[in-house]
Design a protein around this motif. Structure first.
Motif, mmCIF file in Angstrom:
data_model
loop_
_atom_site.group_PDB
_atom_site.id
_atom_site.type_symbol
_atom_site.label_atom_id
_atom_site.label_comp_id
_atom_site.label_asym_id
_atom_site.label_seq_id
_atom_site.Cartn_x
_atom_site.Cartn_y
_atom_site.Cartn_z
ATOM 1 N N GLU A 163 -5.259 18.067 6.203
ATOM 2 C CA GLU A 163 -6.523 18.716 6.552
ATOM 3 C C GLU A 163 -7.415 17.827 7.429
ATOM 4 N N LEU A 164 -6.924 16.638 7.781
ATOM 5 C CA LEU A 164 -7.720 15.674 8.531
ATOM 6 C C LEU A 164 -7.189 15.496 9.951
ATOM 7 N N SER A 165 -8.051 15.069 10.838
ATOM 8 C CA SER A 165 -7.631 14.724 12.197
ATOM 9 C C SER A 165 -6.914 13.376 12.188
ATOM 10 N N GLY A 166 -6.308 13.028 13.322
ATOM 11 C CA GLY A 166 -5.623 11.742 13.411
ATOM 12 C C GLY A 166 -6.562 10.575 13.177
ATOM 13 N N GLY A 167 -7.767 10.644 13.757
ATOM 14 C CA GLY A 167 -8.736 9.575 13.558
ATOM 15 C C GLY A 167 -9.189 9.455 12.118
ATOM 16 N N GLN A 168 -9.350 10.598 11.439
ATOM 17 C CA GLN A 168 -9.734 10.573 10.023
ATOM 18 C C GLN A 168 -8.604 10.012 9.150
ATOM 19 N N GLN A 169 -7.365 10.358 9.480
ATOM 20 C CA GLN A 169 -6.231 9.798 8.741
ATOM 21 C C GLN A 169 -6.175 8.286 8.907
ATOM 22 N N GLN A 170 -6.469 7.813 10.110
ATOM 23 C CA GLN A 170 -6.497 6.371 10.354
ATOM 24 C C GLN A 170 -7.534 5.695 9.460
ATOM 25 N N ARG A 171 -8.703 6.306 9.322
ATOM 26 C CA ARG A 171 -9.770 5.751 8.493
ATOM 27 C C ARG A 171 -9.351 5.698 7.028
ATOM 28 N N VAL A 172 -8.685 6.753 6.562
ATOM 29 C CA VAL A 172 -8.223 6.777 5.176
ATOM 30 C C VAL A 172 -7.170 5.693 4.944
ATOM 31 N N ALA A 173 -6.246 5.539 5.903
ATOM 32 C CA ALA A 173 -5.224 4.496 5.779
ATOM 33 C C ALA A 173 -5.864 3.111 5.732
ATOM 34 N N LEU A 174 -6.910 2.913 6.530
ATOM 35 C CA LEU A 174 -7.610 1.631 6.516
ATOM 36 C C LEU A 174 -8.314 1.422 5.179
ATOM 37 N N ALA A 175 -8.972 2.461 4.660
ATOM 38 C CA ALA A 175 -9.649 2.360 3.362
ATOM 39 C C ALA A 175 -8.656 2.023 2.254
ATOM 40 N N ARG A 176 -7.474 2.644 2.308
ATOM 41 C CA ARG A 176 -6.451 2.363 1.287
ATOM 42 C C ARG A 176 -5.959 0.922 1.379
ATOM 43 N N ALA A 177 -5.789 0.420 2.600
ATOM 44 C CA ALA A 177 -5.324 -0.957 2.770
ATOM 45 C C ALA A 177 -6.377 -1.964 2.319
ATOM 46 N N LEU A 178 -7.664 -1.631 2.506
ATOM 47 C CA LEU A 178 -8.747 -2.544 2.138
ATOM 48 C C LEU A 178 -9.100 -2.480 0.654
ATOM 49 N N ALA A 179 -8.781 -1.371 -0.015
ATOM 50 C CA ALA A 179 -9.239 -1.146 -1.384
ATOM 51 C C ALA A 179 -8.860 -2.262 -2.362
ATOM 52 N N PRO A 180 -7.634 -2.808 -2.330
ATOM 53 C CA PRO A 180 -7.300 -3.883 -3.280
ATOM 54 C C PRO A 180 -7.870 -5.251 -2.900
ATOM 55 N N ALA A 181 -8.712 -5.295 -1.835
ATOM 56 C CA ALA A 181 -9.319 -6.545 -1.355
ATOM 57 C C ALA A 181 -8.263 -7.603 -1.031
ATOM 58 N N PRO A 182 -7.343 -7.319 -0.112
ATOM 59 C CA PRO A 182 -6.321 -8.311 0.246
ATOM 60 C C PRO A 182 -6.942 -9.505 0.957
ATOM 61 N N ALA A 183 -6.297 -10.654 0.819
ATOM 62 C CA ALA A 183 -6.757 -11.839 1.549
ATOM 63 C C ALA A 183 -6.519 -11.689 3.046
ATOM 64 N N LEU A 184 -5.484 -10.920 3.406
ATOM 65 C CA LEU A 184 -5.118 -10.716 4.802
ATOM 66 C C LEU A 184 -4.691 -9.271 4.987
ATOM 67 N N LEU A 185 -5.141 -8.664 6.090
ATOM 68 C CA LEU A 185 -4.760 -7.287 6.405
ATOM 69 C C LEU A 185 -3.912 -7.283 7.668
ATOM 70 N N LEU A 186 -2.766 -6.613 7.618
ATOM 71 C CA LEU A 186 -1.862 -6.475 8.762
ATOM 72 C C LEU A 186 -1.896 -5.028 9.236
ATOM 73 N N LEU A 187 -2.028 -4.826 10.543
ATOM 74 C CA LEU A 187 -2.102 -3.480 11.111
ATOM 75 C C LEU A 187 -1.082 -3.355 12.234
#
Length: 262
Positions: free
Chosen positions: A137-161
């Motif tokens: 139900e989301l646009s590509g840009g919105q999906q990108q934001r959700v993927a980023l939020a999911r990657a950041l949620a556990p507070a990783p020391a390093l984020l790879l994109l």
């Protein structure tokens, strides 16, 4: 925060082993955003896979915040590395709503902590109020934001994109690149981004690494990469890509002469 010391990596093939990274060195300070830039097949994604723990090293060491992650003899399991990864296709779970996607890596937290963290991450990426929707139900840009939020949620020391803009149309890429930088800086994240697009690299990064055939040719600020390239080949590569980006923007604005030249 991140140290890659003389790492080499190869893959098994029918004809032996294919070396994709050769004696590669780089370091990244806490809170910095770096970008690996290069053509397809140069080894960019292999660097991310080695850092994430998906591939063992042939030589060298990888350390995160002083902790040894990989060398020739050991390879710490991915789940213990404190490394988050945002995949090229976002890899959102289609059967889970947005809140459950963002909270997927938070199952060890209490329900209250988990709800609060999901709320905070969706607010950070500008997706508040959409937690009950599903990925389709989301646009590509919105999906990108959700993927980023999911990657950041556990507070990783390093984020790879890995190629975070590849699924977006040309018009949205540059705008979202600046937004991504702002979001990562707001979260205080240390991040390493892979792309083949120079405009994205210059929009996002504090430091740019140029890879060619598994070698890190230059590791410098965007300013030095553009104004002080270490070789004529890099100078030609950087300035050619910049010219193509200018022509593409002119095309999008409807300038016929520039479109014809491109």
């Amino acid at each position: 925060m991140l140290e890659l010391d003389h790492i080499s990596l190869s893959y098994a093939t029918d004809h032996g082993r294919n070396t994709v990274l050769r004696d590669l060195n780089l370091s990244l300070d806490s809170g910095e955003i770096a970008c690996l830039l290069g053509a397809s097949g140069c080894g960019k994604t292999s660097v991310l896979r080695a850092i994430a723990g998906f591939e063992p090293l042939d030589a060298g060491t990888i350390r995160l915040d002083g902790c040894l992650l990989s060398d020739q003899k050991c390879c710490m399991a991915p789940e213990f590395r404190r490394v988050g990864m945002m995949f090229q296709d976002y890899a959102l779970f289609p059967h889970l709503n947005i809140a459950d996607n963002v909270g997927f890596g938070l199952r060890r937290q209490s329900s209250h902590e988990r709800r609060q963290r999901i709320h905070d991450m969706l607010a950070l990426v500008g997706m508040s109020g959409l937690d009950k929707r599903y990925p389709h139900e989301l646009s590509g840009g919105q999906q990108q934001r959700v993927a980023l939020a999911r990657a950041l949620a556990p507070a990783p020391a390093l984020l790879l994109l890995d190629e975070p803009f590849s699924n977006l149309d040309v018009d949205a890429r540059e705008r979202l690149a600046f937004e991504l930088r702002d979001l990562l800086k707001a979260a205080g994240s240390t991040a390493l981004v892979v792309t083949h697009n120079q405009a994205e690299a210059f929009a996002v990064a504090d430091r740019i690494g140029i890879l060619q055939q598994g070698h890190l040719i230059q590791w410098a600020t965007p300013y030095d990469t553009y104004h002080h390239p270490v070789s004529p080949e890099i100078s030609a590569f950087v300035r050619r890509e910049a010219l193509l980006a200018q022509r593409t923007q002119a095309c999008l604005r409807g300038a016929p002469a520039a479109c014809a030249a491109a």
